[in-house]
Design a protein around this motif. Structure first.
Motif, short mmCIF file in Angstrom:
data_model
loop_
_atom_site.label_atom_id
_atom_site.label_comp_id
_atom_site.label_asym_id
_atom_site.label_seq_id
_atom_site.Cartn_x
_atom_site.Cartn_y
_atom_site.Cartn_z
N SER A 12 0.83 -1.21 0.00
CA SER A 12 0.00 0.00 0.00
C SER A 12 0.86 1.26 0.00
O SER A 12 1.92 1.29 0.64
CB SER A 12 -0.90 0.00 1.25
OG SER A 12 -1.45 1.27 1.48
N PRO A 13 0.42 2.32 -0.68
CA PRO A 13 1.15 3.59 -0.61
C PRO A 13 0.90 4.34 0.70
O PRO A 13 1.59 5.31 0.99
CB PRO A 13 0.61 4.38 -1.81
CG PRO A 13 -0.76 3.83 -2.03
CD PRO A 13 -0.68 2.37 -1.65
N LYS A 23 -7.34 0.66 0.52
CA LYS A 23 -6.33 -0.40 0.67
C LYS A 23 -6.49 -1.13 2.00
O LYS A 23 -6.38 -2.36 2.07
CB LYS A 23 -4.91 0.17 0.59
CG LYS A 23 -4.55 0.83 -0.73
CD LYS A 23 -5.01 2.26 -0.78
CE LYS A 23 -4.60 2.94 -2.08
NZ LYS A 23 -5.20 4.28 -2.23
N PRO A 42 4.44 2.09 3.21
CA PRO A 42 5.72 2.64 2.77
C PRO A 42 6.80 2.47 3.83
O PRO A 42 6.50 2.23 5.00
CB PRO A 42 5.40 4.12 2.53
CG PRO A 42 4.22 4.39 3.39
CD PRO A 42 3.42 3.13 3.42
N CYS A 102 -0.77 -5.42 -5.12
CA CYS A 102 -0.04 -4.15 -5.06
C CYS A 102 -0.92 -2.97 -5.50
O CYS A 102 -1.46 -2.97 -6.61
CB CYS A 102 1.21 -4.23 -5.94
SG CYS A 102 2.24 -2.76 -5.86
N ASP A 104 0.55 0.15 -5.28
CA ASP A 104 1.56 1.20 -5.32
C ASP A 104 2.50 0.97 -6.51
O ASP A 104 3.08 -0.12 -6.65
CB ASP A 104 2.35 1.17 -4.01
CG ASP A 104 3.30 2.35 -3.87
OD1 ASP A 104 3.35 3.20 -4.77
OD2 ASP A 104 3.99 2.42 -2.84
N SER A 106 5.16 3.03 -6.99
CA SER A 106 6.38 3.78 -6.71
C SER A 106 7.51 2.92 -6.16
O SER A 106 8.63 3.41 -6.03
CB SER A 106 6.08 4.91 -5.72
OG SER A 106 5.75 4.40 -4.45
N ARG A 107 7.23 1.65 -5.81
CA ARG A 107 8.27 0.82 -5.21
C ARG A 107 8.66 -0.33 -6.13
O ARG A 107 9.74 -0.34 -6.71
CB ARG A 107 7.82 0.32 -3.84
CG ARG A 107 7.93 1.40 -2.77
CD ARG A 107 7.48 0.91 -1.42
NE ARG A 107 6.03 0.93 -1.30
CZ ARG A 107 5.36 0.38 -0.30
NH1 ARG A 107 6.02 -0.28 0.63
NH2 ARG A 107 4.05 0.46 -0.23
N ILE A 127 -0.81 7.90 -10.78
CA ILE A 127 0.30 7.06 -10.31
C ILE A 127 0.83 6.15 -11.42
O ILE A 127 1.68 5.30 -11.19
CB ILE A 127 -0.12 6.18 -9.11
CG1 ILE A 127 -1.16 5.14 -9.54
CG2 ILE A 127 -0.62 7.02 -7.97
CD1 ILE A 127 -1.43 4.09 -8.48
#
Length: 309
Positions: A12-13, A23, A42, A102, A104, A106-107, A127
């Motif tokens: 999760s973001p 989420k 995060p 997922c 997110d 960004s990871r 995103i």
């Protein structure tokens, strides 16, 4: 894959602590179906060691510290970095993950394989700028809007894409059979709920409406910044018929929105039409049975019986 009796890592973001969003509700729903869920928010700088798991079965919370800043500059190394993080979680959990779910982009740059399935769940258009490789490595992609689904189909043409919309958290359905009862009086109050410290909101339109209807009370619910740099917001918050209530708990927000006569969504759809194709608040608003007046909302263009735009 049958979603029962599985070990699921949900990325999760947003952290577990604080305001719970879709989420968090998905994690709870997956756990209620008989799965063991590991909720991974995060990275946190105050975590002792590299990683720890808190909570209790069937829903655990993963806390970890990011120890290699800039790893995404080397994609080949990043893949090993996050695959190693997943293996570390599995060692502490004493079980291999069946599924990585997922939210997110960004990871992870790609889903870790070796028998694990990957679900990419995309709820926001903004995103997607760095998620193309992650899309292509997913077993399935779930989206909330048609614009997001269209982007995924172009970026990852071989991956199954399903548009599923949003989910509605349980408390909004409690006592819903009484929500359609008419209030029996002319409109006296208008409510708008959501994040307020954002340029997504059309502050000029909100100010204009509040000034044009001094006999209506405008209740704004959600986190806001009193120094938000918008002149229309600055004027709006000083009007005598406008109240900014800040962030409310779900137990307070549900009855407040049900009590309102009209519910309002007022966004900059002239500039952000696809980004705002389906705001998270829409299902919550509809659950109240109250009239809705909204800026243009693509996913509801055909539903003029439900939403006045």
């Amino acid at each position: 894959m049958e979603l029962r009796g599985r070990h699921i890592l949900l990325i999760s973001p947003e952290p577990w602590e604080g305001l719970h969003m879709s989420k968090h509700h998905f994690a709870q729903a997956l756990a209620e179906r008989g799965n063991t869920v590991y909720f991974c928010g995060p990275p946190q700088s105050d975590v002792r060691g590299l990683l720890r798991i808190a909570g209790q079965a069937p829903l655990y919370h993963v806390h970890y510290r990011h120890w290699f800043r800039g790893v995404k500059r080397w994609p080949w190394l990043e893949r090993h970095y996050h695959a190693g993080l997943v293996r570390h979680i599995e060692r502490l959990a004493a079980h291999r993950m069946d599924l990585v779910w997922c939210f997110d982009t960004s990871r992870l740059l790609a889903f870790p394989r070796n028998g694990r399935k990957g679900v990419l769940h995309l709820v926001d258009l903004d995103i997607l700028y760095e998620g193309d490789r992650l899309m292509r490595s997913a077993d399935v992609v779930l989206t909330t809007t048609a614009p997001i689904a269209e982007h995924v189909r172009k970026a990852a043409p071989g991956v199954p894409v399903h548009q599923v919309g949003h989910a509605l958290h349980g408390p909004w359905l409690e006592g819903i059979d009484r929500c359609a009862e008419p209030k029996g009086h002319a409109p006296r109050s208008v409510a708008f709920a959501g994040a307020m410290a954002t340029h997504y909101v059309d502050w000029w339109a909100l100010r204009t409406m509040a000034e044009a209807h001094p006999g209506l009370r405008f209740d704004l619910y959600g986190p806001y910044d009193p120094d938000f740099p918008d002149p229309d917001f600055a004027t709006l918050r000083t009007l005598p018929n406008v109240r900014l209530h800040g962030l409310l708990r779900k137990g307070e927000l549900v009855p407040a929105l049900r009590e309102a006569d009209v519910l309002l969504l007022c966004y900059r759809s002239d500039q952000l039409l696809e980004q705002l194709a389906y705001p998270h608040k829409m299902l919550e608003y509809l659950s109240t049975g109250n009239p809705l007046v909204c800026s243009r909302t693509l996913e509801f263009d055909a539903h003029t019986d439900l939403v006045e735009m």
